[in-house]
Design a protein around this motif. Structure first.
Motif, mmCIF file in Angstrom:
data_model
loop_
_atom_site.group_PDB
_atom_site.id
_atom_site.type_symbol
_atom_site.label_atom_id
_atom_site.label_comp_id
_atom_site.label_asym_id
_atom_site.label_seq_id
_atom_site.Cartn_x
_atom_site.Cartn_y
_atom_site.Cartn_z
ATOM 1 N N PRO A 195 0.825 -1.220 0.000
ATOM 2 C CA PRO A 195 0.000 0.000 0.000
ATOM 3 C C PRO A 195 0.854 1.262 0.000
ATOM 4 O O PRO A 195 2.040 1.243 0.359
ATOM 5 C CB PRO A 195 -0.805 -0.124 1.296
ATOM 6 N N ILE A 196 0.260 2.375 -0.379
ATOM 7 C CA ILE A 196 0.921 3.684 -0.367
ATOM 8 C C ILE A 196 0.916 4.225 1.058
ATOM 9 O O ILE A 196 -0.115 4.212 1.738
ATOM 10 C CB ILE A 196 0.214 4.657 -1.318
ATOM 11 N N LYS B 214 6.254 13.034 -4.622
ATOM 12 C CA LYS B 214 6.930 11.764 -4.388
ATOM 13 C C LYS B 214 5.993 10.811 -3.649
ATOM 14 O O LYS B 214 5.376 11.182 -2.646
ATOM 15 C CB LYS B 214 8.208 11.990 -3.578
ATOM 16 N N ILE B 215 5.918 9.590 -4.148
ATOM 17 C CA ILE B 215 5.056 8.560 -3.568
ATOM 18 C C ILE B 215 5.895 7.701 -2.640
ATOM 19 O O ILE B 215 6.890 7.105 -3.060
ATOM 20 C CB ILE B 215 4.416 7.700 -4.671
ATOM 21 N N ASP B 216 5.483 7.649 -1.385
ATOM 22 C CA ASP B 216 6.202 6.864 -0.384
ATOM 23 C C ASP B 216 5.541 5.495 -0.272
ATOM 24 O O ASP B 216 4.404 5.371 0.174
ATOM 25 C CB ASP B 216 6.182 7.590 0.960
ATOM 26 N N PHE C 47 7.262 8.933 -8.602
ATOM 27 C CA PHE C 47 7.127 10.382 -8.527
ATOM 28 C C PHE C 47 6.442 10.874 -9.797
ATOM 29 O O PHE C 47 6.409 10.186 -10.824
ATOM 30 C CB PHE C 47 8.498 11.057 -8.371
ATOM 31 N N PHE C 48 5.909 12.075 -9.726
ATOM 32 C CA PHE C 48 5.341 12.734 -10.899
ATOM 33 C C PHE C 48 5.415 14.242 -10.681
ATOM 34 O O PHE C 48 5.585 14.711 -9.549
ATOM 35 C CB PHE C 48 3.899 12.284 -11.162
ATOM 36 N N ILE C 49 5.324 15.006 -11.749
ATOM 37 C CA ILE C 49 5.520 16.457 -11.704
ATOM 38 C C ILE C 49 4.208 17.156 -12.063
ATOM 39 O O ILE C 49 3.558 16.803 -13.050
ATOM 40 C CB ILE C 49 6.643 16.896 -12.663
ATOM 41 N N ILE C 50 3.859 18.140 -11.253
ATOM 42 C CA ILE C 50 2.685 18.981 -11.503
ATOM 43 C C ILE C 50 3.175 20.326 -12.021
ATOM 44 O O ILE C 50 3.980 20.994 -11.365
ATOM 45 C CB ILE C 50 1.845 19.157 -10.233
ATOM 46 N N THR C 51 2.716 20.739 -13.186
ATOM 47 C CA THR C 51 3.114 21.997 -13.809
ATOM 48 C C THR C 51 1.868 22.833 -14.073
ATOM 49 O O THR C 51 0.898 22.327 -14.652
ATOM 50 C CB THR C 51 3.873 21.750 -15.119
#
Length: 471
Positions: free
Chosen positions: A249-250, A274-276, A309-313
């Motif tokens: 799980p996250i 960032k996803i932990d 991870f992913f980036i929000i712009t």
């Protein structure tokens, strides 16, 4: 029905006019009883069912009539001895049948049932409302499923996913809608990922799946009971299987360590989320709301990724306060994060370092230039009072010096000149020591020279006069 209808119409045409109203009323009632378009019949069963246990058929009839009375005819092409008819005023009926082992082929599982529904009038079947054919399944072994429970979203359970961080409660469930095996002696044997669980022989088992992987679970069920008719022992067995895929799980979702974001107008937001923890793939969505109205500024953006991870712009062209809502999920968990974004008006404020360093550099350069000019003027003034000095370059001057060393030497020489200059402050001329009327052979009297040192470029002789002057 068609022939009867023609006969009635012919009879109505030839009968007396006074009797026609009663007959018209009778015909009107017959038309109400005749099935109309849109009526249908459906048949369901609670199978698949184990042989020697009851299976129930349910018939639903949508035909409407002011005088309901129906006949439901069940036909089994493979089991003619099971054909039967049920007369009822209800628009739905239930019929249970038990198919015994000697009459059921073990090479066949699907069988047909045909249900024909008739309308009855005056205790007589008048016409068929409709016929429907359906299939049902019989099995020689026990049938059932493995149900499981865990504190994860129901959508995950429906897709056979489990979490690696909590126990899974699994239960073997025999398909027995008629409760035929309610009094049976039933035992269970669990096998997980090919390894028998010897200590578990109950209907329910607790298990941990600590690694993200597919997990094969099998339970073998044995049932034995005595039939109520002749006390014959019946034994049935079967195996139920399921594959549960375990996922991590996250745990958390962070944004570069920030809790809130501050920007200036006309700046672009670039936020790395960032996803932990958690097993991929991940699905994430984010949207920006205007505070305090909570109006949606942007349609939610949703996509999937296998990275952690992913980036929000996002570009902001106006100041204000916004709410960033980000949700990330995987097969067994989800996590939502809210952040406040503050957008300020642009203010042009230079930092102290960008002002102090250039100013100090300019001041230092000016001081160096002033010092250089002062030294140059001092040297020119000294050259104007010195006597001829043919020693243009001393040994010390030939030594290579840096710019600052030359400034230091010139400053030292200027200081010495100021201390040991002539007491009278006047320039000494050679003509002051020689009488112009005297002969050149007569040596001039030794002048009365002060004990103060005079700075000449040449060396002084015994009389205190530079050898260069005498020459």
């Amino acid at each position: 029905m068609g022939i009867g209808y023609v006969w009635i119409m012919d009879w109505l045409f030839n009968m007396k006019v006074s009797s026609r109203p009663m007959v018209v009323h009778l015909i009107y009632c017959l038309f109400l009883l005749y099935p109309v378009a849109g009526d249908y019949i459906t048949v369901y069963n609670d199978g698949p069912t184990t042989i020697d246990t009851p299976i129930t058929f349910k018939v639903f009839n949508t035909y409407s009539t002011i005088a309901p009375r129906f006949e439901y005819r069940f036909k089994f092409p493979d089991f003619p001895d099971k054909d039967t008819s049920i007369i009822s005023t209800a628009d739905n009926v239930r019929h249970s049948v038990t198919f015994r082992s000697p009459n059921v082929s073990t090479n066949k599982q699907l069988y047909l049932v045909e249900v024909d529904v008739w309308y009855r009038f005056m205790w007589t079947p008048v016409y068929s409302i409709g016929t429907v054919v359906s299939t049902f399944q019989l099995s020689d072994s026990l049938l059932g499923t493995i149900n499981y429970e865990q504190a994860i979203p129901k959508e995950s359970i429906a897709r056979n996913f489990v979490s690696t961080e909590s126990q899974v409660n699994m239960t073997a469930k025999i398909h027995d809608p008629s409760d035929f095996f309610a009094s049976a002696n039933i035992t269970y044997k669990w096998i997980i990922n090919g390894s028998p669980e010897e200590e578990y022989f109950d209907q329910t088992i607790l298990s941990n799946f600590t690694k993200p992987q597919p997990n094969n679970i099998t339970v073998i069920v044995f049932a034995s009971l005595n039939t109520s008719s002749n006390e014959v022992l019946m034994q049935k067995n079967g195996s139920f299987d399921i594959v549960l895929t375990s996922r991590d799980p996250i745990h958390n979702l962070t944004a570069d360590g920030h809790t809130n974001v501050e920007l200036f107008r006309d700046e672009s937001l670039q936020l790395t989320m960032k996803i932990d923890g958690g097993s991929p793939p991940f699905w994430y969505c984010w949207q920006i709301l205007d505070i305090p109205d909570n109006d949606t500024l942007l349609i939610p953006y949703c996509t999937s990724t296998n990275e952690s991870f992913f980036i929000i712009t996002r570009y902001f062209d106006a100041k204000g306060k916004k709410n960033l809502i980000t949700k990330v999920s995987n097969d067994v968990s989800s996590f939502t994060k809210n952040m406040t974004i503050l957008i300020y008006e642009i203010e042009h404020r230079a930092q102290l370092s960008f002002i102090l360093i250039p100013v100090c550099s300019i001041i230092l350069a000016v001081l160096i230039i002033i010092a250089g000019i002062a030294i140059h003027m001092r040297q020119r003034k000294e050259l104007s009072i010195e006597v001829a000095d043919f020693d243009f370059q001393s040994y010390d001057e030939m030594i290579e010096r840096t710019f600052f060393e030359r400034i230091r030497d010139n400053f030292t020489q200027s200081l010495k000149f100021s201390i040991f200059r002539s007491c009278s402050g006047q320039t000494i001329e050679y003509d002051d020591f020689v009488d112009k009327n005297d002969s050149d052979e007569v040596a001039p009297n030794e002048p009365n020279i002060s004990e103060c040192n005079l700075r000449f470029s040449g060396d002084l002789n015994d009389s205190g006069v530079s050898t260069d002057i005498r020459t």
